[in-house]
Design a protein around this motif. Structure first.
Motif, PDB file in Angstrom:
ATOM      1  N   ASP A 144       0.823  -1.206   0.000  1.00  0.00           N
ATOM      2  CA  ASP A 144       0.000   0.000   0.000  1.00  0.00           C
ATOM      3  C   ASP A 144       0.864   1.266   0.000  1.00  0.00           C
ATOM      4  OD1 ASP A 144      -2.998   0.578   0.285  1.00  0.00           O
ATOM      5  OD2 ASP A 144      -2.126   1.961   1.743  1.00  0.00           O
ATOM      6  N   TRP A 179     -10.350  -4.466   2.455  1.00  0.00           N
ATOM      7  CA  TRP A 179      -9.798  -3.537   1.469  1.00  0.00           C
ATOM      8  C   TRP A 179      -9.779  -2.094   1.968  1.00  0.00           C
ATOM      9  CZ3 TRP A 179      -6.438  -4.969  -1.588  1.00  0.00           C
ATOM     10  CH2 TRP A 179      -6.562  -5.992  -2.529  1.00  0.00           C
ATOM     11  N   GLU A 180     -10.729  -1.708   2.808  1.00  0.00           N
ATOM     12  CA  GLU A 180     -10.745  -0.311   3.247  1.00  0.00           C
ATOM     13  C   GLU A 180      -9.497   0.070   4.041  1.00  0.00           C
ATOM     14  OE1 GLU A 180     -13.874  -2.460   5.943  1.00  0.00           O
ATOM     15  OE2 GLU A 180     -13.181  -2.548   3.852  1.00  0.00           O
ATOM     16  N   PRO A 183      -6.316   1.277   0.786  1.00  0.00           N
ATOM     17  CA  PRO A 183      -6.943   1.888  -0.401  1.00  0.00           C
ATOM     18  C   PRO A 183      -6.025   1.964  -1.608  1.00  0.00           C
ATOM     19  CG  PRO A 183      -6.430   3.554   1.260  1.00  0.00           C
ATOM     20  CD  PRO A 183      -6.231   2.223   1.913  1.00  0.00           C
ATOM     21  N   ASN A 184      -4.732   2.180  -1.393  1.00  0.00           N
ATOM     22  CA  ASN A 184      -3.807   2.256  -2.529  1.00  0.00           C
ATOM     23  C   ASN A 184      -3.603   0.887  -3.168  1.00  0.00           C
ATOM     24  OD1 ASN A 184      -3.137   5.125  -2.114  1.00  0.00           O
ATOM     25  ND2 ASN A 184      -2.173   4.381  -0.245  1.00  0.00           N
ATOM     26  N   LYS A 186      -5.823  -1.455  -3.134  1.00  0.00           N
ATOM     27  CA  LYS A 186      -7.095  -1.743  -3.820  1.00  0.00           C
ATOM     28  C   LYS A 186      -7.130  -1.067  -5.187  1.00  0.00           C
ATOM     29  CE  LYS A 186     -11.424  -3.284  -3.913  1.00  0.00           C
ATOM     30  NZ  LYS A 186     -12.053  -2.626  -5.050  1.00  0.00           N
ATOM     31  N   ARG A 187      -6.666   0.166  -5.272  1.00  0.00           N
ATOM     32  CA  ARG A 187      -6.614   0.864  -6.561  1.00  0.00           C
ATOM     33  C   ARG A 187      -5.698   0.134  -7.521  1.00  0.00           C
ATOM     34  NH1 ARG A 187      -2.282   2.262  -9.087  1.00  0.00           N
ATOM     35  NH2 ARG A 187      -1.400   3.073  -7.147  1.00  0.00           N
TER      36      ARG A 187
END
Length: 230
Positions: A144, A179-180, A183-184, A186-187
């Motif tokens: 992340d 996932w929260e 966030p990076n 997940k992107r």
């Protein structure tokens, strides 16, 4: 032509995705690890560690056939063969390789242990579950932070480091990940998921994959069979 000996696991999907990204012609041969195909002499001849995937390239570096095992080595070989996904300068190549090694030495083994103790182990051991779930979260945190700075793992360009790591994160739920919290990552994950070659790659052999929950498969994969001298 490249012959691929594999199954639909994260390590197998690395090579499936890479071949699709490279546009190289290949033929896939299913190695049913739940039935013990990985221990057959013909497979051991090209993969002496009895692990998938392995490849046989009829057009090797010197024009002669070459066989390779270990998914990371295969990715480096294929990237070198097509001149893509490894970087152009020495600095870019070594940066890519360090993140590939991060996957090979950390992400794969540790997330694999998280899968084992959270899903497959015959008894639930809280210490092991907590240890490997926490390590999974730590590794997601490393990813992340990195992709928040570079876009992809090694740089602002997609490389074999991303190809190697992505398949392991497809089972994020089984690893105890939310996932929260990342966030990076997940992107990054969503962007790679949408690549056409990735979509094709993760479908290779997927229809043949079966849950490894029967007693025979468990014994072959986790019992004494795997430790026999061959």
């Amino acid at each position: 032509m490249i012959d691929v000996y594999s199954t639909a696991t994260p390590n197998g999907h690395k090579v499936h995705i890479m071949l699709e990204e490279c546009g190289l012609p290949y033929q896939v041969h299913h190695i049913n690890i739940g039935e013990g195909d990985q221990f057959k002499p013909e497979f051991l001849a090209i993969s002496p560690n009895n692990k998938i995937p392995a490849i046989m390239d009829s057009d090797g570096p010197d024009g002669k056939p070459i066989s390779l095992f270990e998914s990371g080595a295969i990715l480096v070989y294929l990237a070198s063969k097509v001149g893509k996904f490894l970087g152009n300068t020495d600095r870019e190549k070594f940066t890519t390789l360090q993140w590939l090694m991060f996957q090979m030495g950390g992400v794969g083994p540790m997330l694999g242990q998280a899968h084992h103790f959270r899903i497959y182990a015959p008894e639930k051991i809280d210490y092991a579950i907590n240890r490997y779930t926490n390590e999974a979260r730590r590794l997601y945190g490393v990813i992340d932070k990195q992709v928040s700075k570079t876009g992809y793992l090694a740089s602002d360009e997609y490389t074999i480091a991303d190809i190697a790591t992505f398949p392991w994160l497809r089972s994020w739920k089984n690893q105890g990940i939310e996932w929260e919290d990342f966030p990076n990552t997940k992107r990054w994950f969503d962007e790679i998921s949408e690549r056409p070659a990735v979509k094709r790659g993760v479908e290779v052999l997927a229809s043949l994959r079966k849950p490894l929950v029967d007693d025979k498969s468990k014994e072959i994969l986790f019992g004494s069979t795997q430790y026999q001298k061959r």
